[in-house]
Structures are given as C-alpha cells and as structure tokens.
Write a protein that holds these residues in place. Structure first.
Motif: not given
Lengths: 512, 532
Positions: B400-407, B486-491
């Motif tokens: 999520x921190x790196x910026x993988x899509x869907x996160x 939240x990481x997944x939801x917000x992504x």
C-alpha cells in the motif's frame, strides 16, 4: 510664572481619594514598624497586618477605578488617575501580596526578623505606586528612591551570607549611580522645558529653550530608567544581585520594581516626549529615543536569552530570563511610542501593563517553587538539583513546567496573550524597523524555548540519582500556587476583562 | 440531538480533555492503574463515534463550512472562537479520531512507566489536533497548533528511546520557531485588514471574503508584503510537513518516540502542515503561492528522491519508515502545488492514505520491537517462517505504501501525477519533467521497501533469537484489521471520500489558480482513475 505658583498655592487641588491606596499602605507600613518595635518577632501578626493593608489598598484602588466621573488628576497635576497608574498599581499590589505569602516559608527557615522585612516590602510598594501615579518628575524620583532604598536593604537581609552582602552592596552602589544619572537627566529636562510636570513637558517641547539640553536630559533618563528595568547594556548588576538576594526577594525584584520602572519610563517618554508633528526639536527627540529604545530592546532580548542558555543555576537563569522579558516588554513600549492614534497608544500602554501582570504572576509562581526547593541558604538552586523530581513531586513539577511554558509564551497561558499584546502595537505601526524588531523578538522566543524546556527536561526526562525529600507545601505557599496557576490560565484564556479594565481611563495627554 | 449537532465540534475538542481530567481524578480516588487504558480507550472510541456524526452532515452555510460555531473569545484582541469543517478538514478530523483508539490499543502492554501521565497526554494531544483542523480563526488555529507541541514533547521525552531528550527538544524548538514567525504574520494580517477595511480581524472567512472581493490586497504597503506573509506561513507548515531542508527533526523524533507517538506523529501531526498550506497559504496568498510554486515543486521532488535514497540505506527499520514519510509528504506537496483539481484531490487522498499506511507500518515495527527490542534490519531474516501472519500484514502494508493498484497509496499518487502532468504552473514541458522526476521516486520506494522486506522476512532464519518468536496476538491482529480494511477499501472505492472533499478542494483550487467565479476553466478531460 509667579502667578501660576500663587494660583497653585491658593488651591492645591487636594484629593484624598486619589492617593488613598498609597496612604493606606504607607500607614500600614508604619503600623507594622511600630508593632514590631513593641512586640518583636511575631511573623504571623506582621504578615497578616501587611496583607490586610494590601487588601485595603487594593479595595481603595478598585473603588477609584470603578467610580465613574472620577477626577483624573490632583495636587496640581502631580498625581494622576489614568489607566497607566491604575493597571500598574494593581500589578504592584498583587506582586507584594504574593511575595509576602511566598516569604512565609523562607522567613521561618532562615529565622529572619520578619517585622523589618514586611515594613520594607510595604514601603517599597508605596514607592512603586508613586512611580506609577506620579505625573511629575519629582514625584517619580521620590517614589523611585523610596523603592530603591527599601530594596537595597531587602537584598542584604541574609546578613550572614556573603553572597547576600555582595548582592546588596552591588545593588546599592550601582543603583545610587543610576539614580544620579536619572536626577541629572531630570534637571536637564527641567532646564530645557521649565517644568517638571510630564503633561507640561509634552506641551513645552515646542518652545524648548535649549533643544540640545532636552536631548541630553532624555539620554540620561534612558540610562537611569534603563538601569531600573535592567535593559542591556545597563543590566550587568542583575544576575549577581538576583542570585545573591534571598529567593522571594529576587522574585519580587524581577516582577515589582521592574514593572514600576516601566511605569515611569513609559510615562516620561511616551507621554512626556511625544511626537509633535512639525516641531523640529520634538521630531528629532522622538526619533532618537525610538531608535535608541529599539536597539536596546533588541540587545536586551538577545543578550538576556543567550546568557540564560548557558546558566547552570536556576535563579541565575530566571534572572537572565527577566532581562529578556524586559526586552519583550520594550517592544510594546516602542509600539506605544510610535502609535499614530491616542487609542493605539493607550492600548499599547495597557499591553505593557498586562505583560508585566502576566510576567509577575508567572515569575512569582516560579520563584515560589524555587524558594521551596532551595532549602536553607539557597543551597539547592542548580539545574542538577531538579533532576528527576517530575513524578516524585508531581504538583510542584507540573506547576513549574506550566510557569516555564507561560514564560515561553505558549498558547492557553498568560504569557501568550501578553506576548501577542505587546507585539501588536509595533506591528500596527508597520514600518520595517518595527517589523524587524518583532521578528527578532519571536526568534528570541524560540531561542528561549531551549532553557525553559531544559528545566522541564531535567525534571521529567532525567533520572534522579540522589535522594529527594518531598518538601512540605505550607498553606500560604499552596495559596500562592493556586493563585498563580489560576492566574496563568485565567489571563491566558479569559484575559479579556482584564485587558479592557486596563485601558479604561485614557491618559490625559492628547496626540498632536 | 440538536444540541449535539450544534456544538459537535466543540464536543469533539473537549471530550478528550475532559477524559484526561477524568482519568486523573479516577487515579486520585481509586489508584488502579490497570483500568486506565480501558478508560482512555473508551474516551477515544466515544470521540470516534461522535465524530461519525459529522458524516451525517449539517447543511454547509454560504461560506462552505458546516457545524460552524462563532462566538467572541477575546474581543480586546479581536479574536473569535470560530470553528467549522468543510470537505478538506472533515476527513482529517475523522482520521484523527480513527487513529487515536488504535494508537491507544497499541500501547496495551508497552507503557509500564507512568501510565496515567501517558494517557493524559495522549488525550490532550487529541484535543489539540482536532482543534487545529477545525479552527477558522487564525489566532485560535495558532493556539491549537502550538498546544499540540507540548503533549508530544512529553510523550517523546518521557517514554522515548535512548536519544529521547535530544529528539524531544529538537522537535519542539524546530516547530516552535516556524510557528512563531507565523504568529507575526497572523498579527500583521490583522492590521493589514484594519488598514484596508477599517476593522481588524483574525477570522479566516472574513479575511478570505476581503481578499476575494479585492478590498484587501498585499500590493499596497510594499511589493513584498504578500510574499513575506506567504513565506512566514509556509515556513511554519514546511517544518511540520516536513519539506526537504526542514526535515531533520523528523527521523530523530520518529525513531525516539514510543510506538503510539510515532503513529500519531506520522498519521496526524504531519498532516497539520500540508493542511495548513492548502487551507491558509493557498487561499490567503494565491498570487504568492503561484509565484513560489516552483520552489516547492523542486523541494518536493528533492524530498521524494532524497527521502527514498536515504531510506534505502537505513539499517534501522523505524528510521527507514520515517524517511519514507519524507518521500510521501513530498508527493503531497507536489500534488498541492500543481494547482489542479486532480493534484489537490490526490494530495488530500494521499494525506489520508499515508496516515493509515504509515501508521500501520509504525505499529508493525512496534510489534517486532516489543518482542526483540531491536529494530536493526541485520538482526532479522526469514521471519516469514515463524511469523506468517505478521509477514503477510507487513507485505500488504508495504505494498500500500509503495502504491500498488487496488491499495490506497495508488489512488492518491496516481491523481497527483495526473494533476502535475496536466498542470500549467511551470513553464512549458517542465510540468511533465517534474512528474517524471517524481515518478522515479515511486520506483525508489518499491526498492527500499521490498529490499527491506526481503532482508527481514525472507531467506533463511539465521538468528537463533528469532526462532522462538511468536506470531501476532489477537489484540495485534485486531489493531491491524481496521487499518488493512481501510487500505483495501480506500484503494478500491475512493469515490465517497473524493466526492465529499471535491467542492472544498475545487473552491481552494479556484482561488489559488486565480480563476474568478464563473470564469472559463480550462479543464482537461480526465476524470481520474476511479471513473467518476
């Protein structure tokens, strides 16, 4: 000229109510002195009488303050009842009352002859009050000498302690020297304007006989007052005197006489040497003293703060911090000098008074704790002595931290509102010199964070290696802590009433 | 209910402080330290639940703020207690109230020394942070901004690591210096308004009105007035963010702070800086903002690259995460200064995402530190063998921190790059060059995080001490679950947040880019990745 004198002789324009606060306090002082000579050594009685006297005096003051349609000057214009006098007098009375309460611990510990001490304190307070209420150079000088002589003795009260002797002697010699400058300056100003009345001096600037004389006189006055309020470069005496004097006296000297010095300093310069547009002498004089005081303010803040950083003794640190605070107050002072409207000027004067009030409350609270921790002969006053007491004496440590944060000027404390108020008038003037002054003041505030935080750091973040015996908090001291803590929060959050009260009676010198 | 709605923000500010007083009183009478954490947790959860009422939303008034309250504070100074939220501050308030209970649970077994003072400071800190985000009076804002320093100073200084005193004092003095200059600018604004209109004010909404109606301009007294005021505000916020050359306090403070302190610092305190720039600098000094934009864009790119490169060589996991914050906040600054809707929305979104993700990373670092009392990367290796759940959580959070899509990290960073690409703030193709330079930072981020993960979690389990490590407990999984959700939801579904922040952000973007109301806005036909 003769006629004027005769007219004043015929109608001296006496008003007892107007000097009632001073009279009550002077009478109390005499009463304490007489009582002490009949029954010596009764600390509680003399202390109680002094407190009653201070309270009566405060009642009288608030009576004058809240009576509408009050006569504004009396005794041929020598005594005035404007907001400058009222607000500063309130500060003095508070300082004295708190000092008496703080000293209870110390007089008992050191077995001081308290009767003398209380008498001297009351007379010093009367002197301060006359410095604020006097609208005449002569009254101001009399007040200043009354104050000075009393404080010289108070600084040396610990007769058997060498440091205390040194403190008193240094203070006395340098103080007399400064008084000489002051008196000389007053004489020169009188020579140039033909009057000692401050209001009249302002009017006579246009027709000054020898403008150069006026300028030299003003310079002498700067030195004299500068010594009293301990501005750089006239501050050299402060740390030694403050360190050597007994802790409660030091607290008193940093709050009371300093405020008194500011009261007359403000009156003589802001009201006596105002800017009269179009008069060359006045413009030159005004310009010179504004520049001189601006430079002094900058030096005072910077030297005070930088010197405070390297101190290892808490009392000495507070002494240098008091120098720095004189510098901050001078920002408001200069702001009052450059104000363009009478309201702006009065607000700035009220701001300086409020600043001294916040400083007095905070500083006396801090000194109360320093006195308590110090033990006999002020032995425990090093930073190291405070190591790790944070959670052993949480009440003392958190109170002291609060006072440090207020001295630093953190929001929600009195110090914050005080700082905002004194910086405002200078910024209102908006000239680049004033903006630079304020910017230097805030940078200094950030520097001061270092040594104020240091006390918090040693109390809370370090471990204690030696023993710590919980000092006993007496009732009087608990009262001081309660008053000062409430004061710090009250002035910081609900300061409005006080600020409005402080600018209630505009001073009687119109802007031209 | 009406009462609650009317005073909701004040209640949100006061509940934690009253809670702090309550737990002190509780200790004074019962002296039972074991109940402290439960009480504190109760207070923070209550505040979170109350803050959810903000979503129900009262109608915004004409100035765009809802839940407003405006009453005199110190009339003699001219300051009012004026508070309110809009789409920008709403989410930051929610982030604060959401992170606080998590931070409290994370301290469950970690605070052995002086728990009463610890929890009291945490609660006071929450009050101050909420106050910062809702203040609409500059003096009141300053008050909360400074007030937040004190509890954090104590949190680092008393419960921190070995270098805690140095870190705490540095943190305090750095931030105080910046904000004091802001105080000068705030008072100066008061008098400029007084000279221009006849009444002095600290009120943000009033100042904004005078500026947009043209009655208050900064060209009058001196050509540099506007720029100087902008810089005074910007310095205070840049130190807080921290923007590149002012960042040196951050690694120290983060590394020395206790876990809960780091979480709050990263998740919320840093956001005060970016929030301040967006709220005050952009709207009060739009011209100066545009003039200075290139400096901030350059600094942001330096911050992104520098933060990532320094993170790469850190031997200490916590310091690595701290430097990654510098890089991420660089992205936020870049997005804001693109002055495009996408860029600024992306900046706000990244602020929230970074709060969740970096908060989670600090928690994860804290878990392993509690077990092994070291954060040296070289001490670990092959942890995935003994702690599979922990390793999974860590990898998801790092992704999520790196910026993988869907996160969640992806949405914000993508919007920021879109915004910067289409921006017109820099001359010619420099906008695109800046975007590409920032894009490189994302690659670096992947490098330092993945490399760290490889060294810590994979390979052979070499260190004997690590063999007996226990996996996450239920409590720890419980803390992480809402964050991972939240990481997944917000992504996956950023729409609700982006939609509700849109009007406020667009309004700020309109002011700062100098467009007049109803004027032609040249908008690129890009709707953003979430397909609004």
């Amino acid at each position: 000229m003769m006629n004027i004198f005769l007219a004043e002789l015929a109608d001296p324009n006496v008003s007892i109510p107007l000097v009632l606060p001073e009279m009550l306090l002077a009478l109390t002082g005499i009463l304490v002195m007489i009582y002490d000579s009949i029954r010596p050594g009764r600390r509680r009685v003399t202390g109680t009488i002094s407190m009653v006297g201070l309270i009566l005096s405060a009642v009288a003051l608030f009576w004058i303050w809240s009576t509408p349609g009050q006569q504004l000057s009396a005794f041929g214009g020598m005594i005035v009842a404007d907001s400058l006098r009222m607000s500063f007098t309130a500060v003095f009375l508070l300082v004295s009352a708190l000092t008496i309460l703080v000293s209870t611990v110390w007089v008992e510990r050191e077995d001081v002859h308290a009767g003398e001490y209380h008498t001297l304190l009351l007379f010093a307070t009367v002197g301060m009050m006359f410095m604020a209420s006097g609208n005449d150079l002569v009254i101001i000088f009399l007040g200043l000498e009354t104050l000075s002589i009393a404080t010289y003795v108070m600084a040396g009260l610990r007769r058997r302690d060498l440091r205390s002797n040194e403190s008193a002697l240094k203070y006395f010699i340098l103080g007399s020297y400064a008084s000489g400058f002051l008196l000389y300056g007053m004489a020169l100003v009188y020579g140039a304007t033909g009057t000692t009345n401050v209001t009249q001096i302002a009017l006579n600037t246009e027709t000054a006989q020898f403008p150069a004389l006026l300028l030299v006189g003003a310079a002498m006055l700067v030195i004299g007052f500068g010594f009293k309020v301990a501005t750089v470069p006239f501050h050299i005496w402060t740390p030694d005197v403050y360190e050597g004097a007994p802790s409660p006296v030091t607290g008193f000297m940093a709050a009371g006489p300093k405020a008194a010095g500011f009261a007359s300093f403000l009156r003589v310069f802001v009201l006596g040497f105002p800017l009269v547009v179009g008069v060359q002498a006045s413009e030159f004089l005004h310009d010179s003293w504004i520049t001189a005081l601006t430079v002094m303010a900058i030096l005072t803040m910077t030297v005070g703060n930088i010197a405070a950083i390297v101190q290892n003794n808490v009392k000495r640190m507070l002494a240098y911090s008091s120098i720095a605070h004189a510098g901050y107050a001078m920002v408001g002072f200069v702001g009052a000098g450059v104000a363009k409207t009478a309201t702006g000027r009065d607000d700035a004067i009220a701001a300086v008074a409020f600043y001294m009030l916040t400083y007095a409350v905070t500083n006396l609270g801090a000194f109360a704790i320093v006195t308590l921790v110090a033990r006999k002969n002020d032995r425990r006053t090093e930073f190291e002595d405070y190591n790790g007491i944070g959670f052993r004496s949480p009440v003392l440590a958190f109170s002291l931290s609060l006072f440090m944060l207020s001295l630093l000027g953190l929001p929600l404390t009195a110090g914050f509102i005080g700082k905002v108020l004194v910086f405002r008038p200078a910024l209102e003037a908006g000239t680049s010199l004033m903006v630079i002054l304020v910017v230097i003041a805030v940078i200094n505030t950030a520097i001061s964070a270092y040594y104020y935080l240091r006390l918090i750091v040693v109390m809370f973040f370090r471990e204690r290696t030696e023993e710590w015996s919980q000092p006993k908090i007496s009732t009087a001291l608990a009262a001081v802590l309660a008053i000062t803590i409430i004061g710090v929060f009250y002035f910081g959050i609900f300061g409005n009433n006080v600020i409005e009260m402080f600018s209630k009676y505009p001073v009687d010198v119109q802007m031209r | 209910m009406d009462f609650i709605n009317q005073y909701l923000l004040t209640i949100l500010i006061l509940v934690p402080t009253i809670g702090a007083v309550a737990i002190i009183a509780h200790q004074a009478f019962w002296k039972d330290e074991s109940q402290l954490k439960w009480l504190t947790l109760g207070v923070t959860v209550l505040n979170f639940v109350l803050s959810l009422l903000l979503l129900g939303g009262a109608q915004a008034s004409a100035n765009g703020f809802s839940f407003e309250q405006n009453s005199p504070w110190i009339p003699a100074i001219g300051s009012n207690y004026h508070i309110g939220v809009d789409g920008l501050s709403l989410w930051l308030v929610l982030l604060t109230t959401f992170i606080m209970p998590i931070a409290v649970i994370s301290t469950w077994h970690a605070v052995e020394k002086r728990p009463l003072a610890f929890y009291a400071f945490m609660l006071v800190l929450e009050s101050a942070m909420i106050g910062v985000f809702v203040s609409l009076d500059l003096l009141v804002f300053y008050l909360f901004f400074e007030a937040s320093l004190v509890p954090m100073f104590f949190l680092i200084g008393i419960w921190g690591g070995k270098q805690r005193i140095y870190a705490a004092v540095k943190f305090f003095i750095y931030t105080a210096l910046g904000s004091l200059l802001m105080l000068v600018a705030i008072i100066a604004l008061y008098y400029l308004h007084l000279q221009a209109t006849g009444t002095g004010t600290f009120d943000y909404v009033t100042l904004l009105g005078s500026i947009s109606s043209g009655s208050l301009t900064f060209g009058g007294s001196s050509a540099y007035t506007g720029t100087l005021l902008f810089l005074a505000f910007a310095l205070a916020f840049s130190i807080k963010v921290p923007v590149f050359p002012f960042h040196t306090w951050l690694p120290d403070a983060h590394t020395e702070a206790p876990t809960a302190g780091s979480v709050i610092l990263a998740a919320i305190l840093l956001k005060m800086g970016t929030y301040g720039i967006m709220r005050f600098n952009f709207t009060l000094f739009p011209e100066a903002s545009r003039e200075m934009a290139w400096i901030f864009i350059v600094l942001a790119i330096i911050g992104i690259t520098y933060g990532a490169l320094v993170a790469m060589v850190q031997p200490d996991v916590k310091r690595l995460v701290a430097y990654s914050s510098v890089a991420h906040m660089g992205f936020v600054v870049l997005g804001m200064f693109s002055f495009t809707e996408q860029g600024m929305q992306g900046a706000l979104y990244t602020m929230l995402a970074h709060g969740v993700t970096t908060g989670a990373l600090f928690l994860l670092v804290g878990f392993i530190y509690e077990r092994r009392h070291t954060r040296e990367i070289s001490e670990y290796g092959g942890l995935s063998n003994v702690m599979p759940i922990y390793a999974t959580f860590f990898v998801i959070t790092a992704m999520a921190s790196v910026g993988l899509p869907f996160l969640n990290g992806f949405v914000g960073e993508f919007l920021i790059m879109l915004g910067m690409w289409s921006s017109t703030i820099l001359p010619g193709s420099w906008n695109q060059i800046a975007t590409m330079a920032a894009g490189t930072g994302v690659i670096f981020a992947a490098v330092y995080l993945l490399w760290m993960i490889q060294r810590v979690f994979f390979g052979k389990l070499t260190n004997e001490k690590n063999k007996s490590l226990s996996d996450l407990s239920l409590r720890e999984i419980g803390i992480m679950a809402p964050l991972l959700f939240l990481m997944v939801f917000m992504g996956v579904y950023p729409k609700p947040i982006l939609d509700s922040s849109k009007p406020s952000v667009v309004e700020i973007q309109r002011i700062v880019s100098g467009e007049t109301k109803g004027g032609t806005v040249t908008e690129l036909n890009i709707d953003g990745p979430e397909g609004r």
